[in-house]
Enzyme design. Sequence first.
Site, short mmCIF file in Angstrom:
data_model
loop_
_atom_site.label_atom_id
_atom_site.label_comp_id
_atom_site.label_asym_id
_atom_site.label_seq_id
_atom_site.Cartn_x
_atom_site.Cartn_y
_atom_site.Cartn_z
N ASP A 1 3.46 0.74 3.10
CA ASP A 1 4.34 -0.08 3.94
C ASP A 1 5.71 0.60 4.04
O ASP A 1 6.75 -0.05 3.89
CB ASP A 1 4.47 -1.49 3.36
CG ASP A 1 4.98 -2.50 4.39
OD1 ASP A 1 4.93 -2.20 5.61
OD2 ASP A 1 5.44 -3.59 3.98
N LYS B 1 8.73 1.73 5.74
CA LYS B 1 9.46 1.36 6.97
C LYS B 1 10.94 1.31 6.61
O LYS B 1 11.30 1.24 5.43
CB LYS B 1 8.96 0.02 7.50
CG LYS B 1 9.06 -1.14 6.52
CD LYS B 1 8.50 -2.42 7.12
CE LYS B 1 8.61 -3.56 6.15
NZ LYS B 1 8.03 -4.80 6.62
N ASN C 1 12.35 -1.15 4.17
CA ASN C 1 11.99 -0.99 2.76
C ASN C 1 12.64 0.23 2.12
O ASN C 1 12.28 0.66 1.03
CB ASN C 1 10.46 -0.92 2.60
CG ASN C 1 9.83 -2.29 2.79
OD1 ASN C 1 10.52 -3.30 2.69
ND2 ASN C 1 8.55 -2.32 3.09
N1 LIG Z 1 17.08 -4.66 -4.63
C1 LIG Z 1 17.43 -5.00 -3.40
N2 LIG Z 1 18.70 -4.91 -3.01
C2 LIG Z 1 19.05 -5.26 -1.77
N3 LIG Z 1 18.19 -5.67 -0.81
C3 LIG Z 1 16.90 -5.78 -1.15
C4 LIG Z 1 16.44 -5.46 -2.44
N4 LIG Z 1 15.11 -5.64 -2.49
C5 LIG Z 1 14.74 -6.05 -1.27
N5 LIG Z 1 15.82 -6.15 -0.45
C6 LIG Z 1 15.83 -6.54 0.96
O1 LIG Z 1 14.94 -7.61 1.13
C7 LIG Z 1 13.93 -7.26 2.08
C8 LIG Z 1 12.66 -7.99 1.73
O2 LIG Z 1 12.25 -7.59 0.44
P1 LIG Z 1 10.74 -7.18 0.17
O3 LIG Z 1 10.36 -6.16 1.20
O4 LIG Z 1 10.57 -6.81 -1.26
O5 LIG Z 1 10.03 -8.60 0.46
P2 LIG Z 1 8.67 -8.87 1.23
O6 LIG Z 1 8.48 -10.34 1.20
O7 LIG Z 1 7.59 -8.02 0.64
O8 LIG Z 1 9.07 -8.40 2.69
P3 LIG Z 1 8.20 -7.76 3.85
O9 LIG Z 1 6.79 -7.79 3.47
O10 LIG Z 1 8.50 -8.64 5.04
O11 LIG Z 1 8.75 -6.37 3.99
C9 LIG Z 1 13.85 -5.74 2.00
O12 LIG Z 1 13.28 -5.15 3.16
C10 LIG Z 1 15.32 -5.38 1.81
O13 LIG Z 1 16.01 -5.37 3.04
#
Ligand SMILES: Nc1ncnc2c1ncn2[C@@H]1O[C@H](COP(=O)(O)OP(=O)(O)OP(=O)(O)O)[C@@H](O)[C@H]1O
Length: 267
Positions: free
Chosen positions: A218, A220, A223
């Site tokens: 994933d 992108k 991420n």
């Molecule tokens: N440690 C961090 N510090 C700052 N921002 C963060 C951090 N971790 C995640 N984020 C932000 O939060 C977003 C969502 O987190 P994450 O991708 O882990 O969740 P998700 O529910 O798996 O999202 P998705 O599947 O929609 O990408 C990330 O794309 C990033 O922009």
Amino acid sequence: MGAVSCRQRQHFRVPTPRKCGNIQGPLARGWKSLWCGVGTIRSGLEELWELQGHQEPLRPAPLLLEKTLSEWPVPQFISLFLPEFPMRPVRRQQQLKILGLVAKGSFGTVLKVLDCAQKAVFALKVVPKVKVLQRDTLRQCKEEVSIQRQINHPFIHSLGDSWQGKRHLFIMCSYYCTDLYSLWAAVGCFPEASVRLFAAELVLVLCYLHDLGIIHRDVKMENILLDDRGHLKLTDFGLSRHLPQGARAYTICGTLQYMGERAKDGG
Ligand SMILES: Nc1ncnc2c1ncn2[C@@H]1O[C@H](COP(=O)(O)OP(=O)(O)OP(=O)(O)O)[C@@H](O)[C@H]1O
């Protein structure tokens, strides 16, 4: 052909509030309710019971009074998530002060928190256990944490801590104030030298992961977080797999907007 598991690009990163004080309004009520869920009366076990399609209410089993506390079986709604998500005393959660909402992903909500014990700011991903079970992503969710525990690379976002509450899973990591997508959206276009550097760092990270038998699946801009010196921190191992030597994965997955046409068609 394997299964198809796609995410829509639906998460949004919330603009950082000018002041880090308490945030008010309907959005804040939404994420603040996550916290309140921890101590609610309906137990998670009851929800799991209903999820499994049982019509009759869940009745408590007769108590075996002679058993000592340490011998009691761990409820399934907790044991399912062990050992990747250990139980932590409520005190642990009380040490965390919510500073704001960072982003709402397709799986969880990411909050900016202050750990009052460590006196440091972290990002905390909060994932409802019910959602994990409804979407049948338990194995994936545990793999996300176990993979993040194994890896150690300057361009990878490493895991701080993970644990479970009554209704939610918590994944805590260092906090970074921006990601590549937000930066690109703000500046419109990156200079060629920056693109070269980002690409080189990303290739190094992917080579490191592939050498360990880990596929991210994933990658992108959302991420890819950026540290305060502008270096990459690859995050979100929610779709990653650890494969034994020579094995391959068959599930077509990723985020729809970033997938190639052949993958979308299942070809
Ligand atoms: N440690 C961090 N510090 C700052 N921002 C963060 C951090 N971790 C995640 N984020 C932000 O939060 C977003 C969502 O987190 P994450 O991708 O882990 O969740 P998700 O529910 O798996 O999202 P998705 O599947 O929609 O990408 C990330 O794309 C990033 O922009």
